[in-house]
Design a protein around this motif. Structure first.
Motif, PDB file in Angstrom:
ATOM      1  N   GLN A 182     -33.669   2.506 -47.100  1.00  0.00           N
ATOM      2  CA  GLN A 182     -32.531   2.499 -47.465  1.00  0.00           C
ATOM      3  C   GLN A 182     -32.171   1.309 -48.440  1.00  0.00           C
ATOM      4  OE1 GLN A 182     -33.104   3.221 -44.112  1.00  0.00           O
ATOM      5  NE2 GLN A 182     -32.829   5.398 -44.905  1.00  0.00           N
ATOM      6  N   THR A 183     -32.626   0.172 -48.254  1.00  0.00           N
ATOM      7  CA  THR A 183     -32.565  -0.836 -49.358  1.00  0.00           C
ATOM      8  C   THR A 183     -33.385  -0.966 -50.652  1.00  0.00           C
ATOM      9  OG1 THR A 183     -34.076  -2.377 -48.152  1.00  0.00           O
ATOM     10  CG2 THR A 183     -31.758  -2.533 -47.191  1.00  0.00           C
ATOM     11  N   GLU A 184     -34.543  -0.262 -50.457  1.00  0.00           N
ATOM     12  CA  GLU A 184     -35.570  -0.411 -51.580  1.00  0.00           C
ATOM     13  C   GLU A 184     -35.496   1.076 -52.127  1.00  0.00           C
ATOM     14  OE1 GLU A 184     -36.313  -3.496 -52.275  1.00  0.00           O
ATOM     15  OE2 GLU A 184     -35.243  -4.132 -50.565  1.00  0.00           O
ATOM     16  N   VAL A 185     -35.290   2.175 -51.543  1.00  0.00           N
ATOM     17  CA  VAL A 185     -35.445   3.415 -52.157  1.00  0.00           C
ATOM     18  C   VAL A 185     -33.958   4.091 -52.246  1.00  0.00           C
ATOM     19  CG1 VAL A 185     -36.390   5.689 -51.884  1.00  0.00           C
ATOM     20  CG2 VAL A 185     -37.744   3.763 -51.022  1.00  0.00           C
ATOM     21  N   GLY A 186     -33.120   3.805 -51.503  1.00  0.00           N
ATOM     22  CA  GLY A 186     -31.848   4.348 -51.725  1.00  0.00           C
ATOM     23  C   GLY A 186     -31.746   5.425 -50.718  1.00  0.00           C
ATOM     24  N   TYR A 187     -30.408   6.237 -51.199  1.00  0.00           N
ATOM     25  CA  TYR A 187     -30.348   7.728 -50.538  1.00  0.00           C
ATOM     26  C   TYR A 187     -31.019   8.602 -51.079  1.00  0.00           C
ATOM     27  CZ  TYR A 187     -27.546  11.648 -48.642  1.00  0.00           C
ATOM     28  OH  TYR A 187     -27.491  12.600 -47.860  1.00  0.00           O
ATOM     29  N   VAL A 188     -31.801   9.387 -50.504  1.00  0.00           N
ATOM     30  CA  VAL A 188     -32.705  10.420 -50.886  1.00  0.00           C
ATOM     31  C   VAL A 188     -32.104  11.657 -50.519  1.00  0.00           C
ATOM     32  CG1 VAL A 188     -34.468   8.817 -50.832  1.00  0.00           C
ATOM     33  CG2 VAL A 188     -34.358  10.128 -48.850  1.00  0.00           C
ATOM     34  N   GLN A 189     -32.515  12.779 -51.325  1.00  0.00           N
ATOM     35  CA  GLN A 189     -32.142  13.990 -51.028  1.00  0.00           C
ATOM     36  C   GLN A 189     -33.331  14.829 -51.412  1.00  0.00           C
ATOM     37  OE1 GLN A 189     -28.244  15.288 -52.439  1.00  0.00           O
ATOM     38  NE2 GLN A 189     -28.283  13.508 -53.693  1.00  0.00           N
TER      39      GLN A 189
END
Length: 230
Positions: A182-189
């Motif tokens: 969550q902190t390094e990649v972020g929201y993913v879809q």
């Protein structure tokens, strides 16, 4: 602690240069040391203590939303969903509802987020991460921790288990409200982006420790303050 981010990004870049098609998942297939079936005593004690401290805030936000929802977000207060947890076991996760209330969710594992369903009040909750606050109940029950791999919808997770190498390994750890992904990649879809999340989660498990936990906590605080939640 910035070394953690540097190491993660270094491993990710190396994987991408080595094999473009299956880049980041290679990190997930790397050997993973055995991890404890449950969080250590200190981490579990910290989870419980912080959850108890946050209970008054949960009650206050709940009361505010009960007053505001009829005008800005009509429907149920809470959103309940079956997620895949520790050792791939299903559990019910609690969140404040941020989308228009519907009888059935039909979003598949590779579909984008239904942003058109996010209400204005829901958008604020998501940006500040307050929508995750009810998960302190999951923590007190023992189903989650504050920090760990973010649990996916159980139906989606069953698809990812079949299509993403190393996906099962992210469930070696108890799921968390926030994590390295969550902190390094972020929201993913979707499936392709979930591969990057898996790589980050397994990197977290392989390098778990107090420094890693503090780094993720700090980065999460920055995300909340900057309103980068989604």
């Amino acid at each position: 602690m910035t070394q953690i981010s540097t190491r993660w990004r270094s491993e990710a870049r190396a994987a991408e240069q080595t094999c473009a098609k299956d880049a980041l998942p290679r990190l997930a297939r790397a050997p993973v040391p055995a991890v404890a079936a449950r969080p250590g005593v200190v981490k579990r004690a910290a989870d419980i203590a912080l959850s108890l401290l946050l209970l008054p805030l949960l009650a206050l936000v709940s009361l505010c939303l009960l007053a505001l929802n009829p005008m800005f977000n009509p429907g149920r207060l809470l959103f309940l969903q079956i997620r895949m947890g520790h050792r791939c076991e299903p559990f019910v996760i609690y969140k404040f509802r941020t989308m228009t209330d519907v009888a059935e969710i039909r979003r598949s594992a590779d579909d984008p987020l239904e942003v058109d369903r996010i209400t204005r009040l829901g958008s604020l909750l998501r940006k500040t991460r307050l929508d995750e606050l009810p998960q302190i109940i999951n923590i007190l029950i023992g189903q989650m921790s504050f920090i760990g791999p973010r649990p996916d919808s159980y139906d989606h997770a069953m698809v990812y288990l079949d299509k993403i190498p190393g996906y099962r390994r992210r469930h070696d750890a108890v799921p968390g409200i926030t994590g390295l992904a969550q902190t390094e990649v972020g929201y993913v879809q979707g499936i392709a982006a979930t591969r990057r999340k898996v790589a980050a989660d397994v990197f977290y498990i392989r390098n778990s420790g107090s420094r890693m936990e503090m780094w993720i906590l700090w980065r999460t605080c920055v995300t909340v303050v900057m309103g980068r939640g989604k």
